[in-house]
Design a protein around this motif. Structure first.
Motif, mmCIF file in Angstrom:
data_model
loop_
_atom_site.group_PDB
_atom_site.id
_atom_site.type_symbol
_atom_site.label_atom_id
_atom_site.label_comp_id
_atom_site.label_asym_id
_atom_site.label_seq_id
_atom_site.Cartn_x
_atom_site.Cartn_y
_atom_site.Cartn_z
ATOM 1 N N UNK A 173 14.184 14.608 -7.273
ATOM 2 C CA UNK A 173 13.772 15.921 -6.819
ATOM 3 C C UNK A 173 13.421 16.014 -5.484
ATOM 4 N N UNK A 174 12.936 14.956 -5.016
ATOM 5 C CA UNK A 174 12.325 14.756 -3.583
ATOM 6 C C UNK A 174 13.267 14.439 -2.646
ATOM 7 N N UNK A 175 13.023 14.500 -1.597
ATOM 8 C CA UNK A 175 13.705 14.043 -0.332
ATOM 9 C C UNK A 175 12.966 12.889 0.441
ATOM 10 N N UNK A 176 13.747 11.800 0.762
ATOM 11 C CA UNK A 176 13.276 10.883 1.564
ATOM 12 C C UNK A 176 14.310 10.012 2.190
ATOM 13 N N UNK A 177 14.279 10.023 3.425
ATOM 14 C CA UNK A 177 15.444 9.340 4.359
ATOM 15 C C UNK A 177 14.849 8.332 5.385
ATOM 16 N N UNK A 201 0.814 -1.255 0.142
ATOM 17 C CA UNK A 201 -0.041 0.143 0.031
ATOM 18 C C UNK A 201 0.779 1.123 0.009
ATOM 19 N N UNK A 202 2.110 1.015 -0.153
ATOM 20 C CA UNK A 202 2.989 2.259 0.093
ATOM 21 C C UNK A 202 2.979 3.112 1.197
ATOM 22 N N UNK A 203 2.837 2.326 2.548
ATOM 23 C CA UNK A 203 3.064 2.915 3.563
ATOM 24 C C UNK A 203 4.517 3.225 3.912
ATOM 25 N N UNK A 204 5.224 4.472 4.336
ATOM 26 C CA UNK A 204 6.528 4.663 4.724
ATOM 27 C C UNK A 204 6.509 3.572 5.818
ATOM 28 N N UNK A 227 5.882 12.357 0.703
ATOM 29 C CA UNK A 227 6.080 11.571 1.857
ATOM 30 C C UNK A 227 5.276 12.083 2.689
ATOM 31 N N UNK A 228 4.988 13.380 2.907
ATOM 32 C CA UNK A 228 4.207 13.737 4.150
ATOM 33 C C UNK A 228 2.748 13.450 3.766
ATOM 34 N N UNK A 229 2.484 13.307 2.356
ATOM 35 C CA UNK A 229 0.860 12.835 1.882
ATOM 36 C C UNK A 229 0.767 11.535 2.659
ATOM 37 N N UNK A 230 1.826 10.725 2.535
ATOM 38 C CA UNK A 230 1.573 9.397 2.911
ATOM 39 C C UNK A 230 2.037 9.120 4.492
ATOM 40 N N UNK A 244 5.788 13.917 12.057
ATOM 41 C CA UNK A 244 5.168 14.567 10.900
ATOM 42 C C UNK A 244 5.328 16.254 11.111
ATOM 43 N N UNK A 245 5.129 16.701 12.253
ATOM 44 C CA UNK A 245 5.032 18.123 12.641
ATOM 45 C C UNK A 245 6.428 18.777 12.493
ATOM 46 N N UNK A 246 7.521 17.498 12.791
ATOM 47 C CA UNK A 246 8.944 18.186 12.706
ATOM 48 C C UNK A 246 9.161 18.762 11.222
ATOM 49 N N UNK A 247 8.332 17.901 10.460
ATOM 50 C CA UNK A 247 8.903 18.464 8.871
ATOM 51 C C UNK A 247 8.420 19.666 8.224
#
Lengths: 641, 343
Positions: free
Chosen positions: A534-538, A392-395, B109-112, B87-90
């Motif tokens: 372009x995005x960031x995800x760590x 489901x694409x949950x981080x 990412x925030x959306x998810x 989430x609030x940290x970002x």
């Protein structure tokens, strides 16, 4: 002959599977011998694939292996060849992993079935077929392997032929699968007639130069052939039937391995043989098919009320993501698509195995008849939740990491080409992900949570062997989600790069400078595309922060007597601990099953009833779809190629 | 190293993390209740009522239903709260952005990440086996689905608009800190005509995302007894109420940062005029920024949540879905098309 030379590893990997299959026919009566052979064959093949990572992925080599040392003479490749580049190895790795895990699971899952030796024989034939397909350097051998894997898969689908619908599913698969195989054969024949060679590398030097009706028709035939293997729309109903009937480990192979062979075929076809991916029309074709598969199958899944059929539709929905990403023809898109292909194998395998565990314990996969299994099968529940969160694409699980790259790839493509259509593809991809979540919430509620029906009261946790196999996949799902950079550097990056280095592929097979001399000015240049994110995800940092926050909240919670819980300790359930029914007596009332999201379905009722009528379940209709798809593909190919 | 760890700890626990969320979130909820009451000509509870409620609930015993899966039942609320706090940290506060967190999560990412609190409440409710929870979670999920499409459209419009404006090589950006920095230099995004429909759409999405009236079919008290919360009592229930309050803060501050970012207080310059420099100036500026953010959040809450609450009756779930996928999505789509063709 030095057997430890990596040169020989690919052929050994293929041989191991087939050898295992024949040995099981001979010695398979004994359970221990049978399991031992299957374990060794799958385990060793996986080891060989892992050993190849260093020379091919990291050092960037390509293994060209001529059977019987029949190297090309006079510029013509006559012999049978294996050619393993990073792309082939990437798929080989996926296949070997899925096969190994599925085999481990089979040991306990299939132990109560009759005809176990036949099962393992067919199982290994299927694996050998797919492995041979992705490592082959020869179009005709690809066809042979497609035939082997199709028939093995058909037989395995009908393996539990006492189950209602198993034979029917197998028959449907046989008919449409054969249409696909025939298409591949016909395409191969046309190409041979055009180019007088079947070697992939040599075809790649000749075909792009001789455009014409024949070549276009051949492309359409091969394309549709591989689409049937990947179950791209309009071939998706077959997958649902096949998965619904097949034993769980076979579902893992069909979804994790067989569909990958179709995707692999499409990539080889579009990027290498015909080198058409720089055409906007061809990109449109793949992206369109991918988006349609993505959306149609996720909505079909929402309407399902059988656990395994639901998973089957999701499987194709995710393949739609892969096809879309591949069709973007950008470095990021290719990398993201392959990444998602890998994740698809992992999480889909995990989900099918948990479905198998539920079937094993309760004897049904009907969402309307299950419920409340989380107290009976806690480990399976956790494993299922990991798989569900991944798909489901949950981080921070792997499905999110790859989908996130796909969203960006699609939107970047939109910005790059100024075509708003790709923006809509991004939207479809984003919304599909949430729809996927919705249908997994449905499964979670209908199977693992909610109320326990009487029929399921004897369910217990599955054996350690099955949990172990699922555990491997769950760990892989988490790890590949947490370290996307490593995956991209060592696995998908090199594999995606080969897509834009066709010349290297040709020259590795036929000698340095061959492509340039054979194709002259039209030799494909090594594209120097870089991956731009372009995005960031760590994920690791996010997880660390989440853990800190969770820990702090837990400490506060415990300090403020959060744990002063009251539980029902006595035998009889006291009124205070029973569920609230507005003052009425407690009755069994499970909310779940197929119609959980009627608020959504009500708004889409015309669409759903249309789809319901369309999917008649009659094989004649599906064959007709195949023919129509073929005709459309031919017309389109004639126009654009 | 230790200093960094300590800093991170302060960020997570105090500002802009847990403590800040706790105080402002509950305060926002209290203001919302008061405003609704005043709009309906009632006296309404004191503004601090949510605090009293929370502490009272924490003092109560938690009853775990016999049919429930105890672990999931108790852990789900905590997980949802933690995910919201992180989430609030970002979400930056005007100039104040934590550099270490700027490259952890972007808009998509925030959306998810926003889904995690929803999923955790769904899991918590499902784990009880209550039929009310079953219906509640079905509605919750459909509400989430309903909000997803307009939210996606809004975020893509903003990403494209800013990406073109800053001349990014790819022509898009998803980084929230880039968007906020751009607004610091070039003024708020709300001033762009093409983004006004998107801003309205986002404003309409806020009550749906937070599950406020009239989009609270998922926990309709009068028909399904708060749905997923039907079996909850004591501290876990308090945590859910807190999460709900914080989600209001998250959504409103996200809205403010996306469309009303900009120079914020602009008091940075003012502070320099007075003669403050260095650390003191930074601290005062930050404090004022937080204050401005809070005031803006209150205004957004008043317009987007309280007013809508006061004048409407609860919608049915299929109406919610239809409303978001037609009216609100059309607004957001208009923005996307306008942005795309450079208007």
């Amino acid at each position: 002959m030095n057997f430890l030379n990596p040169q020989h590893f690919p052929i050994f990997a293929i041989m191991l599977y087939f050898l295992g299959a024949f040995l099981i026919v001979l010695f398979g009566k004994n359970r221990a011998a049978r399991n031992c052979i299957a374990f060794l064959a799958t385990g060793l093949a996986l080891t060989l694939m892992i050993l190849l990572v260093k020379p091919i992925m990291i050092d960037g080599g390509i293994i060209a292996y001529w059977m019987g040392s029949r190297v090309p003479a006079g510029g013509y490749a006559i012999g049978i060849a294996l050619e393993v580049d990073a792309l082939g190895l990437f798929f080989g790795l996926l296949i070997a992993t899925a096969v190994f895990v599925s085999c481990l699971y089979s040991f306990s899952y299939m132990s109560e079935d009759d005809n176990e030796p036949q099962y393992y024989t067919l199982f290994l034939m299927l694996c050998g077929g797919v492995m041979g397909l992705v490592l082959s350097g020869d179009l005709f051998n690809m066809f042979i392997m497609v035939e082997i894997l199709t028939f093995a898969a058909v037989a395995l689908t009908a393996f539990r032929n006492r189950v209602t619908g198993a034979l029917e599913a197998a028959f449907k698969y046989l008919v449409v699968g054969c249409i696909g195989s025939t298409c591949i054969l016909a395409g191969t024949i046309i190409l041979y007639q055009q180019a007088h060679t079947l070697n992939l590398a040599q075809l790649a030097t000749i075909i792009p130069l001789c455009k014409g009706t024949n070549v276009s028709i051949a492309f359409a035939l091969l394309f549709i052939g591989f689409c049937t293997k990947a179950f791209i729309v309009p071939f998706h109903p077959l997958a649902a039937d096949a998965h619904g009937a097949a034993p769980a480990p076979v579902s893992v192979l069909i979804s994790g391995v067989l569909t990958k062979s179709g995707i692999y075929g499409i990539i080889r076809l579009a990027y290498f043989l015909f080198q058409t991916m720089n055409l906007g029309t061809m990109q449109f074709w793949l992206v369109f098919l991918g988006s349609v598969s993505m959306f149609v199958c996720v909505t079909m899944a929402l309407a399902q009320h059988d656990f395994k059929r639901l998973l089957a539709f999701h499987s194709i929905s995710q393949i739609g993501y892969v096809l879309t990403a591949i069709g973007l023809a950008t470095a990021l898109g290719a990398s993201a698509g392959l990444y998602h292909a890998m994740n698809h194998t992992l999480f889909k395998g995990l989900l099918f195995l948990t479905a198998g565990a539920v079937l094993h314990e309760t004897g049904t996969t009907d969402l309307g008849k299950l419920g409340g299994l989380s107290k009976k099968m806690p480990h399976t529940t956790v494993l299922f939740l990991i798989g569900a969160a991944s798909i489901s694409g949950i981080p921070p699980f792997n499905g999110f990491a790859s989908k996130w790259l796909i969203y960006q790839a699609a939107y970047e493509k939109a910005a790059e080409t100024g075509n708003i259509g790709f923006a809509f593809v991004t939207i479809v991809a984003l919304v599909t992900s949430t729809l996927t979540l919705a249908s997994f919430v449905k499964v979670t509620q209908s199977v693992f949570f909610g109320q326990l029906p009487k029929e399921c009261e004897n369910a217990k946790e599955v054996s350690f062997g099955m949990r172990f196999a699922m555990g491997i996949l769950a760990v892989l799902c988490t790890v590949t989600g947490l370290f996307p950079n490593l995956v991209q550097t060592y696995l998908t990056g090199p594999a995606a790069k080969t897509l834009f280095h066709v010349t290297r592929y040709i020259n590795a097979m036929l000698g340095e400078g061959y492509a340039e001399s054979a194709m002259g000015a039209s030799a494909p240049e090594a594209a120097t595309r870089t991956i731009e994110i372009v995005g960031v995800w760590n994920p690791v940092n996010w997880l660390a922060l989440l853990m800190i926050a969770l820990l702090a909240i837990c400490i506060v919670a415990i300090a403020s007597k959060y744990d002063a819980v009251r539980e029902n300790k006595s035998e009889k359930v006291e009124a205070k601990y029973s569920l609230f029914y507005g003052g009425e007596d407690t009755v069994f009332s499970q909310v779940g099953g197929g119609d959980l999201f009627w608020g959504f379905k009500h708004n889409w009722r015309h669409y759903f009833s249309f789809m319901h009528d369309l999917h008649s379940g009659i094989v004649n209709d599906y064959s007709l779809w195949a023919v129509i798809a073929l005709a459309l593909a031919m017309v389109y190919a004639l126009i654009v190629l | 190293m230790i200093l960094d760890a300590l800093k991170t700890l302060i960020y997570v626990l105090i500002f802009p993390g847990f403590l800040f969320c706790f105080l402002t979130g509950l305060l926002l909820a209290g203001i919302d209740r008061k405003l609704v009451a005043r709009m309906q000509k009632r006296v309404g509870p004191p503004i601090l009522q949510p605090f009293y409620d929370f502490f009272k609930l924490c003092g109560k015993q938690t009853i775990v239903p016999a049919a429930a899966n105890k672990t999931v039942f108790l852990v789900a609320p905590l997980l949802g709260l933690a995910a919201l706090v992180v989430l609030q940290l970002f979400i930056p506060v005007f100039q104040f952005q934590i550099p270490a967190f700027a490259n952890v999560a972007d808009l998509i990412v925030i959306l998810y990440l926003l889904l995690i609190p929803a999923v955790s409440i769904i899991l918590g409710g499902a784990s009880t086996g209550s039929p009310y929870a079953g219906i509640g979670l079905s509605r919750e999920m459909v509400t989430v689905l309903a909000c997803e499409l307009p939210l996606v459209l809004v975020l893509l419009s903003v990403g494209r608009s800013v990406g073109v404006a800053i001349g990014a090589k790819e022509g898009i950006t998803f980084s929230l800190s880039t968007i906020v920095r751009y607004q610091l230099e070039s003024g708020s995004l709300i001033c762009k005509a093409s983004l006004i429909p998107a801003a309205i759409a986002f404003l309409l999405v806020i009550p749906g995302e937070t599950g406020n009236h009239p989009f609270d079919a998922a926990e309709a008290e009068t028909e399904i007894c708060e749905g997923m919360l039907a079996e909850y009592s004591g501290a876990p229930l308090g945590v859910y109420k807190l999460s709900h309050a914080i989600k209001m803060l998250t959504m409103t501050s996200l809205f403010v940062m996306l469309f009303f970012g900009g120079i914020g207080t602009g008091i940075g310059n003012l502070v320099a005029l007075i003669g403050l420099t260095g650390g003191a100036a930074a601290a005062v500026t930050m404090l004022l920024d937080v204050l401005v953010l809070f005031v803006l959040c209150v205004i957004v809450t008043a317009v987007g949540i309280s007013f809508v609450h006061a004048v409407t009756a609860r919608l049915k779930i299929e109406q919610i879905f239809k409303y978001y996928w037609t009216v609100v999505s059309a607004l957001a789509l208009l923005s996307l098309v306008l942005v795309w063709y450079g208007l």
